[in-house]
Design a protein around this motif. Structure first.
Motif, PDB file in Angstrom:
ATOM      1  N   GLU A   1       0.839  -1.204   0.000  1.00 38.12           N
ATOM      2  CA  GLU A   1       0.000   0.000   0.000  1.00 38.12           C
ATOM      3  C   GLU A   1       0.873   1.251   0.000  1.00 38.12           C
ATOM      4  OE1 GLU A   1      -3.322   1.614  -0.740  1.00 38.12           O
ATOM      5  OE2 GLU A   1      -3.538  -0.458  -0.051  1.00 38.12           O
TER       6      GLU A   1
ATOM      7  N   LYS B   1      -3.598  -2.395  -7.823  1.00 36.39           N
ATOM      8  CA  LYS B   1      -3.966  -1.231  -7.006  1.00 36.39           C
ATOM      9  C   LYS B   1      -3.561   0.065  -7.711  1.00 36.39           C
ATOM     10  CE  LYS B   1      -3.867  -3.272  -2.349  1.00 36.39           C
ATOM     11  NZ  LYS B   1      -5.169  -2.750  -1.878  1.00 36.39           N
TER      12      LYS B   1
ATOM     13  N   VAL C   1       2.381   1.692  -3.469  1.00 33.01           N
ATOM     14  CA  VAL C   1       1.406   2.268  -4.406  1.00 33.01           C
ATOM     15  C   VAL C   1       1.334   3.785  -4.236  1.00 33.01           C
ATOM     16  CG1 VAL C   1      -1.045   2.404  -5.008  1.00 33.01           C
ATOM     17  CG2 VAL C   1       0.007   0.188  -4.621  1.00 33.01           C
TER      18      VAL C   1
ATOM     19  N   SER D   1      -5.895   0.729 -10.674  1.00 33.30           N
ATOM     20  CA  SER D   1      -7.191   1.219 -10.210  1.00 33.30           C
ATOM     21  C   SER D   1      -7.162   2.736 -10.049  1.00 33.30           C
ATOM     22  CB  SER D   1      -7.551   0.541  -8.887  1.00 33.30           C
ATOM     23  OG  SER D   1      -8.773   1.021  -8.395  1.00 33.30           O
TER      24      SER D   1
END
Length: 297
Positions: free
Chosen positions: A222, A262, A225, A265
């Motif tokens: 995370e 991710k 990203v 997206s």
């Protein structure tokens, strides 16, 4: 008329031979080509090995190569890089080569005939784009000052969590169970000149652990990203807020599905980015730059 392209990075080196119609005549692969993380002799041997493998594919002689393009780490960042690499390459292909940053080769491979941006996410990370005659870059400042969201960055965070688990500072997770090496051996390999690629290799453990729902691995990805988003967002200031740009992602981290999905997206929510697949791989981009330089294009 043959042209040589060599894409050298922190983990591997790939060589390719093409003609002026972009037909491929040979390929070769070997180890890392970063003189700032491997010794000079090792880099020289890896370059020779990759090039010889490409030549041997069709029994082409080195004398038959009209010009070579070498995409190598730290070029354009450290002044001494070109001088060090030139000393090596002139023994292999005397007077018939050009040297540039390895991401420049990836950019040319992705968009040889149009504007675009490439995000090269591997051991290190950098975004590089070209808009008309301007070429620009974002990050790629090395593992100590930058390379945010890179394989090295992810691998280092993995090791930090692993040693916290080893100490009992946090609970052990699936990620810990994937560690097969002795911890003393891990410490030994994280020190010294060849540690960069080794540390980056732990990014694979993070990706595998994330697929199994490991909360620590998911947190690491995370954060990666978010770094990718910051890097790509900075591109907009270079192209104008009303312009659209094609973006291609290349490098080993593209294979980390959770990370890449991710990121995609988020990209799909941006009306100024168009995701594109690279037209060619980085080594071919290096060969195209060699051909363009030779022809004065």
């Amino acid at each position: 008329m043959y042209f040589l392209g060599v894409d050298g990075g922190g983990s591997k080196t790939e060589a390719v031979i093409i003609d002026e119609n972009l037909n491929i005549y040979g390929r070769g692969k070997s180890g890392p080509a970063d003189v700032f993380n491997s010794n000079k002799e090792t880099v020289k041997n890896n370059l020779i090995s990759a090039i010889n493998s490409a030549l041997d594919s069709k029994r082409i002689r080195i004398e038959d190569i009209r010009f070579g393009g070498f995409g190598l780490p730290a070029v354009g960042e450290l002044r001494e890089a070109i001088e060090i690499y030139s000393d090596i390459i002139k023994e292999i292909l005397p007077g018939r080569f050009i040297i540039f940053n390895d991401v420049r080769g990836a950019l040319e491979g992705a968009f040889p005939f149009e504007n675009g941006v490439v995000l090269l996410a591997g051991t290190g990370i950098m975004a590089m784009g070209k808009v008309n005659d301007e070429v620009f870059r974002i990050d790629g400042w090395g593992e100590h000052a930058g390379d945010c969201g890179s394989g090295y960055d992810i691998g280092r965070e993995c090791l930090r969590y692993i040693f916290k688990m080893y100490d009992g500072r946090i609970e052990k997770s699936y990620m810990y169970e994937l560690i097969k090496e002795d911890f003393e051996e891990i410490l030994r390999k994280t020190k010294g000149i060849n540690s960069r690629g080794y540390i980056a290799s732990y990014s694979k453990i993070v990706c595998e652990s994330a697929k199994n729902g490991d909360k620590f691995a998911l947190k690491i990805l995370e954060n990666a990203v978010e770094e990718w988003k910051l890097t790509v967002s900075a591109i907009r200031g270079r192209i104008g807020r009303n312009e659209k740009i094609k973006l291609a992602v290349v490098g080993g981290l593209k294979n980390c599905k959770i990370l890449y999905d991710k990121f995609l997206s988020w990209v799909r929510e941006q009306d100024w980015i168009v995701i594109a697949e690279p037209m060619y791989e980085p080594s071919i981009g290096c060969a195209i730059l060699a051909m363009k330089n030779y022809k004065g294009i």
